[in-house]
Design a protein around this motif. Sequence first.
Motif, PDB file in Angstrom:
ATOM      1  N   GLY A 242       0.815  -1.207   0.000  1.00  0.00           N
ATOM      2  CA  GLY A 242       0.000   0.000   0.000  1.00  0.00           C
ATOM      3  C   GLY A 242       0.854   1.264   0.000  1.00  0.00           C
ATOM      4  N   ALA A 243       1.938   1.240   0.771  1.00  0.00           N
ATOM      5  CA  ALA A 243       2.817   2.407   0.834  1.00  0.00           C
ATOM      6  C   ALA A 243       3.482   2.659  -0.520  1.00  0.00           C
ATOM      7  CB  ALA A 243       3.875   2.196   1.913  1.00  0.00           C
ATOM      8  N   ILE A 244       3.855   1.582  -1.217  1.00  0.00           N
ATOM      9  CA  ILE A 244       4.477   1.720  -2.532  1.00  0.00           C
ATOM     10  C   ILE A 244       3.473   2.248  -3.550  1.00  0.00           C
ATOM     11  CG2 ILE A 244       5.503   0.430  -4.452  1.00  0.00           C
ATOM     12  CD1 ILE A 244       6.728  -1.436  -2.341  1.00  0.00           C
ATOM     13  N   GLN A 245       2.234   1.735  -3.487  1.00  0.00           N
ATOM     14  CA  GLN A 245       1.213   2.139  -4.453  1.00  0.00           C
ATOM     15  C   GLN A 245       0.889   3.625  -4.352  1.00  0.00           C
ATOM     16  OE1 GLN A 245      -1.890  -0.602  -3.427  1.00  0.00           O
ATOM     17  NE2 GLN A 245      -1.327  -2.054  -5.037  1.00  0.00           N
ATOM     18  N   GLU A 246       0.993   4.187  -3.139  1.00  0.00           N
ATOM     19  CA  GLU A 246       0.667   5.597  -2.943  1.00  0.00           C
ATOM     20  C   GLU A 246       1.605   6.514  -3.717  1.00  0.00           C
ATOM     21  OE1 GLU A 246       0.607   6.377   1.204  1.00  0.00           O
ATOM     22  OE2 GLU A 246      -1.218   5.237   1.599  1.00  0.00           O
ATOM     23  N   THR A 247       2.849   6.074  -3.907  1.00  0.00           N
ATOM     24  CA  THR A 247       3.838   6.939  -4.553  1.00  0.00           C
ATOM     25  C   THR A 247       4.222   6.456  -5.945  1.00  0.00           C
ATOM     26  OG1 THR A 247       5.677   5.697  -3.563  1.00  0.00           O
ATOM     27  CG2 THR A 247       4.799   7.565  -2.300  1.00  0.00           C
ATOM     28  N   PHE A 248       3.677   5.313  -6.393  1.00  0.00           N
ATOM     29  CA  PHE A 248       4.131   4.728  -7.655  1.00  0.00           C
ATOM     30  C   PHE A 248       3.892   5.666  -8.839  1.00  0.00           C
ATOM     31  CE2 PHE A 248       3.185   2.437 -11.580  1.00  0.00           C
ATOM     32  CZ  PHE A 248       4.377   1.740 -11.757  1.00  0.00           C
ATOM     33  N   SER A 249       2.683   6.192  -8.983  1.00  0.00           N
ATOM     34  CA  SER A 249       2.361   7.035 -10.133  1.00  0.00           C
ATOM     35  C   SER A 249       3.259   8.264 -10.189  1.00  0.00           C
ATOM     36  CB  SER A 249       0.884   7.450 -10.086  1.00  0.00           C
ATOM     37  OG  SER A 249       0.043   6.324 -10.217  1.00  0.00           O
ATOM     38  N   ARG A 250       3.446   8.918  -9.025  1.00  0.00           N
ATOM     39  CA  ARG A 250       4.297  10.112  -8.992  1.00  0.00           C
ATOM     40  C   ARG A 250       5.748   9.760  -9.331  1.00  0.00           C
ATOM     41  NH1 ARG A 250       3.684  11.312  -4.054  1.00  0.00           N
ATOM     42  NH2 ARG A 250       5.672  10.559  -3.269  1.00  0.00           N
ATOM     43  N   ASP A 251       6.252   8.672  -8.746  1.00  0.00           N
ATOM     44  CA  ASP A 251       7.632   8.263  -9.010  1.00  0.00           C
ATOM     45  C   ASP A 251       7.816   7.881 -10.474  1.00  0.00           C
ATOM     46  OD1 ASP A 251       8.137   8.674  -6.356  1.00  0.00           O
ATOM     47  OD2 ASP A 251       8.068   6.556  -5.793  1.00  0.00           O
ATOM     48  N   ASN A 252       6.811   7.215 -11.051  1.00  0.00           N
ATOM     49  CA  ASN A 252       6.903   6.808 -12.453  1.00  0.00           C
ATOM     50  C   ASN A 252       6.933   8.033 -13.371  1.00  0.00           C
ATOM     51  OD1 ASN A 252       6.853   4.574 -14.430  1.00  0.00           O
ATOM     52  ND2 ASN A 252       4.912   5.485 -15.045  1.00  0.00           N
ATOM     53  N   LEU A 253       6.141   9.065 -13.034  1.00  0.00           N
ATOM     54  CA  LEU A 253       6.148  10.295 -13.816  1.00  0.00           C
ATOM     55  C   LEU A 253       7.502  10.984 -13.723  1.00  0.00           C
ATOM     56  CD1 LEU A 253       4.749  12.475 -15.482  1.00  0.00           C
ATOM     57  CD2 LEU A 253       3.906  13.476 -13.341  1.00  0.00           C
ATOM     58  N   HIS A 254       8.047  11.054 -12.516  1.00  0.00           N
ATOM     59  CA  HIS A 254       9.355  11.683 -12.335  1.00  0.00           C
ATOM     60  C   HIS A 254      10.427  10.939 -13.129  1.00  0.00           C
ATOM     61  CE1 HIS A 254       8.059  13.596  -8.241  1.00  0.00           C
ATOM     62  NE2 HIS A 254       7.516  14.168  -9.284  1.00  0.00           N
ATOM     63  N   LEU A 255      10.364   9.607 -13.115  1.00  0.00           N
ATOM     64  CA  LEU A 255      11.336   8.812 -13.850  1.00  0.00           C
ATOM     65  C   LEU A 255      11.213   9.046 -15.352  1.00  0.00           C
ATOM     66  CD1 LEU A 255      13.529   6.653 -13.992  1.00  0.00           C
ATOM     67  CD2 LEU A 255      11.726   4.916 -13.924  1.00  0.00           C
ATOM     68  N   THR A 256       9.979   9.152 -15.846  1.00  0.00           N
ATOM     69  CA  THR A 256       9.767   9.381 -17.275  1.00  0.00           C
ATOM     70  C   THR A 256      10.351  10.724 -17.707  1.00  0.00           C
ATOM     71  OG1 THR A 256       7.735   8.055 -17.221  1.00  0.00           O
ATOM     72  CG2 THR A 256       8.011   9.556 -19.079  1.00  0.00           C
ATOM     73  N   VAL A 257      10.105  11.752 -16.880  1.00  0.00           N
ATOM     74  CA  VAL A 257      10.639  13.082 -17.193  1.00  0.00           C
ATOM     75  C   VAL A 257      12.167  13.068 -17.142  1.00  0.00           C
ATOM     76  CG1 VAL A 257      10.742  15.486 -16.430  1.00  0.00           C
ATOM     77  CG2 VAL A 257       8.559  14.254 -16.397  1.00  0.00           C
ATOM     78  N   ALA A 258      12.715  12.434 -16.097  1.00  0.00           N
ATOM     79  CA  ALA A 258      14.173  12.385 -15.955  1.00  0.00           C
ATOM     80  C   ALA A 258      14.806  11.607 -17.095  1.00  0.00           C
ATOM     81  CB  ALA A 258      14.540  11.745 -14.613  1.00  0.00           C
ATOM     82  N   LYS A 259      14.193  10.520 -17.500  1.00  0.00           N
ATOM     83  CA  LYS A 259      14.704   9.705 -18.607  1.00  0.00           C
ATOM     84  C   LYS A 259      14.797  10.533 -19.894  1.00  0.00           C
ATOM     85  CE  LYS A 259      12.971   6.048 -21.656  1.00  0.00           C
ATOM     86  NZ  LYS A 259      14.226   5.453 -22.077  1.00  0.00           N
TER      87      LYS A 259
END
Length: 302
Positions: A242-259
Amino acid sequence: MSETGRKAFVLGFEPEIVVVPIDALMPVKTLRPTVKASHKYAQIAQSIREIGVVEPPVIARDAAAPGRYLLLDGHLRVEILKDAGHTEVECLVSTDDEAFTYNRNISRISPVMERAMIVRAMERGVPQEKIAAAMSMDVVSIKRRVKILDGICEEVVVQLADRHCPLSVFDILRKMKPLRQMAAADLMIQHNNFSVAYASAILAGTPQSELHAGAKAKPKGVTPAAMDRMERELENLQMSVGAIQETFSRDNLHLTVAKGYLGRLLANHEVHRFLAARYPDLLESFRTVADVTSTLSTDEAA
């Protein structure tokens, strides 16, 4: 249902199928020019001519233009209907108008909705053999899908209407009495876990008084102490997930932008030479991020 469960339970589709003009659909992707010459196109076209569209295309309402819709899934089916002279099509309306989110979370129709589509086709007089061929299944699988809601209370059918549960989950829920079925569905929704293993764990923790006659909850050979330990470990695991799911979308967006940024940065030869000469370790880290590939799939469903 708990407050958390009510917040988590949001239907991904409007409850009713709607008929919309094909001209009112705006595709979110363009089909390749060669698609109409493919075997897949001919196969789906033949199926639609014989039995109609079993699995409706998925659309989303365009808030900026009432009466128009985004076509999220089913581009090939719509194109075939258009070529055949149809002017309208039955569609499922998604409550999420973003194609990225749709393809990531609900890229296939749920078992409950799939059953509804099969039943609708059967009510039109379509033989099960033809439905099976259209869906690339055998007749036994079609019959099983028709019966998945036998013994499932109406409240749970609504709760799981757009959730992607394995068929075996319904077999597990069927062993429980209605109130326990609702509690189990609530738990699965809260933790976003619809696996057979999780449903089995819920069944294992169900008192015998909340099961139908003859149903057994506890696996053979498991002691009460071992069962308590597994339940505690499962609870801890679900909290971590549950803790991972709360931040997954935001982290995935940040990774996409950084990539994307690092990819453009490393494409600059001067920057690349500078990093290679002065900061080789940092260059290797940048390469690792820039080389990350997406596992998301947006394959067209027939």
